[in-house]
Design an enzyme around this catalytic site. Structure first.
Site, PDB file in Angstrom:
ATOM      1  N   LYS A 112       0.822  -1.220   0.000  1.00 52.38           N
ATOM      2  CA  LYS A 112       0.000   0.000   0.000  1.00 52.38           C
ATOM      3  C   LYS A 112       0.849   1.261   0.000  1.00 52.38           C
ATOM      4  CE  LYS A 112      -4.292  -1.561   1.962  1.00 52.38           C
ATOM      5  NZ  LYS A 112      -5.284  -1.338   2.987  1.00 52.38           N
ATOM      6  N   LYS A 197      -5.883 -10.166  -5.198  1.00 50.27           N
ATOM      7  CA  LYS A 197      -7.084 -10.326  -4.369  1.00 50.27           C
ATOM      8  C   LYS A 197      -8.216  -9.383  -4.800  1.00 50.27           C
ATOM      9  CE  LYS A 197      -7.584  -7.984  -0.416  1.00 50.27           C
ATOM     10  NZ  LYS A 197      -7.587  -7.543   0.987  1.00 50.27           N
ATOM     11  N   LYS A 200     -11.935  -4.373  -1.809  1.00 53.00           N
ATOM     12  CA  LYS A 200     -13.004  -3.394  -1.982  1.00 53.00           C
ATOM     13  C   LYS A 200     -12.516  -1.983  -2.254  1.00 53.00           C
ATOM     14  CE  LYS A 200     -14.233  -3.681   2.715  1.00 53.00           C
ATOM     15  NZ  LYS A 200     -12.942  -3.496   3.385  1.00 53.00           N
TER      16      LYS A 200
HETATM   17  N1  AQP Z   1     -10.651 -11.272  -1.685  1.00 53.63           N
HETATM   18  C1  AQP Z   1     -10.834 -11.757  -0.482  1.00 53.63           C
HETATM   19  N2  AQP Z   1     -10.939 -13.086  -0.280  1.00 53.63           N
HETATM   20  C2  AQP Z   1     -11.146 -13.599   0.949  1.00 53.63           C
HETATM   21  N3  AQP Z   1     -11.270 -12.838   2.060  1.00 53.63           N
HETATM   22  C3  AQP Z   1     -11.186 -11.514   1.917  1.00 53.63           C
HETATM   23  N4  AQP Z   1     -11.281 -10.506   2.789  1.00 53.63           N
HETATM   24  C4  AQP Z   1     -11.115  -9.326   2.133  1.00 53.63           C
HETATM   25  N5  AQP Z   1     -10.933  -9.550   0.818  1.00 53.63           N
HETATM   26  C5  AQP Z   1     -10.966 -10.897   0.660  1.00 53.63           C
HETATM   27  C6  AQP Z   1     -11.523 -10.667   4.212  1.00 53.63           C
HETATM   28  O1  AQP Z   1     -12.613  -9.814   4.571  1.00 53.63           O
HETATM   29  C7  AQP Z   1     -12.391  -9.309   5.885  1.00 53.63           C
HETATM   30  C8  AQP Z   1     -12.495  -7.811   5.904  1.00 53.63           C
HETATM   31  O2  AQP Z   1     -11.611  -7.302   4.954  1.00 53.63           O
HETATM   32  P1  AQP Z   1     -10.969  -5.858   5.019  1.00 53.63           P
HETATM   33  O3  AQP Z   1     -12.033  -4.861   5.173  1.00 53.63           O
HETATM   34  O4  AQP Z   1      -9.902  -5.831   6.030  1.00 53.63           O
HETATM   35  O5  AQP Z   1     -10.185  -5.799   3.633  1.00 53.63           O
HETATM   36  P2  AQP Z   1     -10.576  -5.578   2.111  1.00 53.63           P
HETATM   37  O6  AQP Z   1     -11.992  -5.877   1.811  1.00 53.63           O
HETATM   38  O7  AQP Z   1      -9.558  -6.275   1.334  1.00 53.63           O
HETATM   39  O8  AQP Z   1     -10.498  -4.008   1.960  1.00 53.63           O
HETATM   40  P3  AQP Z   1      -9.410  -3.133   1.323  1.00 53.63           P
HETATM   41  O9  AQP Z   1      -9.568  -1.752   1.861  1.00 53.63           O
HETATM   42  O10 AQP Z   1      -9.399  -3.302  -0.175  1.00 53.63           O
HETATM   43  O11 AQP Z   1      -8.189  -3.791   1.980  1.00 53.63           O
HETATM   44  P4  AQP Z   1      -6.758  -3.976   1.566  1.00 53.63           P
HETATM   45  O12 AQP Z   1      -6.449  -2.960   0.509  1.00 53.63           O
HETATM   46  O13 AQP Z   1      -6.108  -3.732   2.886  1.00 53.63           O
HETATM   47  O14 AQP Z   1      -6.599  -5.379   1.122  1.00 53.63           O
HETATM   48  C9  AQP Z   1     -11.011  -9.780   6.316  1.00 53.63           C
HETATM   49  O15 AQP Z   1     -11.163 -10.918   7.133  1.00 53.63           O
HETATM   50  C10 AQP Z   1     -10.348 -10.162   5.032  1.00 53.63           C
HETATM   51  O16 AQP Z   1      -9.382 -11.181   5.217  1.00 53.63           O
END
Ligand code: AQP
Length: 332
Positions: A112, A197, A200
């Site tokens: 990031k 991955k 969001k």
């Molecule tokens: N693609 C994914 N596959 C499986 N599990 C996922 N999680 C997130 N993406 C996947 C799991 O969802 C929980 C909450 O996630 P988060 O809000 O911490 O992360 P995010 O949705 O990935 O949001 P961001 O802002 O895009 O995050 P970054 O950029 O940090 O990756 C967690 O249990 C996560 O494992």
């Protein structure tokens, strides 16, 4: 009774990755078998460039979606992180327990911060210390288990290290938690880039299925998913990442084994169609319940108010004990 903590960041609209990798397990298993706390971890959304009104809106939407997905306030505690001061109180003590080297080694920080720099922005200090706040989220509640997708496994490992170190230095204070990963869909990949991955907060949205996408949008995104060269449907993440992602999605939606599913397909088109149908059906009840809950914001507010009250009550004794253990003079 086992205590569970997990959270979700309001950095974007919730995705199918969030649901299959985390939320479904919270709803179907965790809230029934343990004393489970789930949080919209809004402070974590401030670690990158953010729009205040959007974070507020997404926090409410995330809480509403979690209820729509089936979290039941009679079974679990749902709250917003910034409503409970104990998280930031404890985070500082853990900053005094962690080293800057171990923070800089975190994969998410490396990725990031590189992204922020490439976009010409500066890297917020909170992005570096984010895993410490996450450790505080978990340790404040004495959580035994942290159900997460595998992108968060390294942060839970750090949380364990900090708990052990604090306990060794200052006396037994924290429970040492462990990460619990789902059996399937621990990492749902982006439909347009199956080597990364489905996240969001990503800017390119055509490979991301959002929980509130209309059914025809879901179908379009799945049907346009990037597949691999050749035409054989094989479950092999290295050789066929696109097809494997679709098989895992279909498996997660239908409770089947992805390898066995592969044997039933001779073309990518049929696999995509079945996957699209399965995802649409999976999300249908959630979308309907979300619409009902949006019509009753007072109910959602009440759940979050009561959740924060209980969370505070649970966290305060542990955080107070940590203040005493580390050497701070109790207030008279
Ligand atoms: N693609 C994914 N596959 C499986 N599990 C996922 N999680 C997130 N993406 C996947 C799991 O969802 C929980 C909450 O996630 P988060 O809000 O911490 O992360 P995010 O949705 O990935 O949001 P961001 O802002 O895009 O995050 P970054 O950029 O940090 O990756 C967690 O249990 C996560 O494992």
């Amino acid at each position: 009774m086992t205590r569970i903590f997990s959270g979700i960041k309001p950095t974007g609209h919730l995705t199918l990755g969030n649901y299959l990798g985390a939320v479904r397990q919270w709803v179907e298993t965790d809230q029934h078998r343990a004393d489970a706390l789930f949080s919209v971890v809004d402070l974590h959304a401030l670690t990158v460039d953010h729009d205040p009104a959007r974070v507020r809106r997404l926090s409410r939407q995330a809480a509403t979606l979690l209820l729509a997905a089936g979290l039941d306030p009679a079974l679990c505690t749902l709250f917003v992180q910034s409503h409970v001061d104990e998280h930031t109180r404890l985070s500082y003590l853990l900053e005094c327990t962690a080293s800057d080297g171990e923070m800089r080694r975190m994969i998410q920080y490396k990725e990031k911060s590189a992204r922020e720099k490439a976009a010409g922005g500066s890297v917020r200090l909170s992005l570096l210390t984010y895993p410490v706040l996450m450790a505080a989220d978990i340790l404040a509640y004495g959580a035994d288990e942290v159900p997460v997708g595998d992108d968060q496994a390294q942060h839970v490992e750090l949380t364990r290290d900090l708990a052990v170190r604090f306990n060794q230095r200052y006396g037994q204070t924290f429970t040492v938690p462990r990460a619990v990963l789902p059996q399937v869909a621990a990492r749902v990949m982006d439909l347009q880039d199956p080597t990364s991955k489905m996240g969001k907060s990503h800017a390119e949205t055509s490979g991301i299925v959002y929980l509130l996408d209309e059914p025809d949008v879901v179908r379009r995104k799945v049907m346009r998913a990037v597949t691999d060269s050749g035409s054989e449907v094989v479950y092999d993440r290295e050789a066929k990442p696109g097809v494997t992602n679709l098989l895992e999605l279909l498996a997660a939606c239908t409770d089947k084994d992805p390898g066995e599913l592969a044997a039933g397909y001779t073309s990518y088109g049929a696999l995509k169609k079945d996957t699209a149908d399965a995802v649409v059906e999976l999300l249908r009840p959630l979308r309907e319940r979300h619409a009902e809950l949006c019509a009753d914001p007072a109910y959602v507010d009440g759940v979050l108010r009561e959740g924060a009250r209980r969370a505070r009550e649970l966290a305060r004794p542990t955080v107070d004990a940590a203040y005493r253990a580390i050497g701070l003079l109790p207030a008279g």
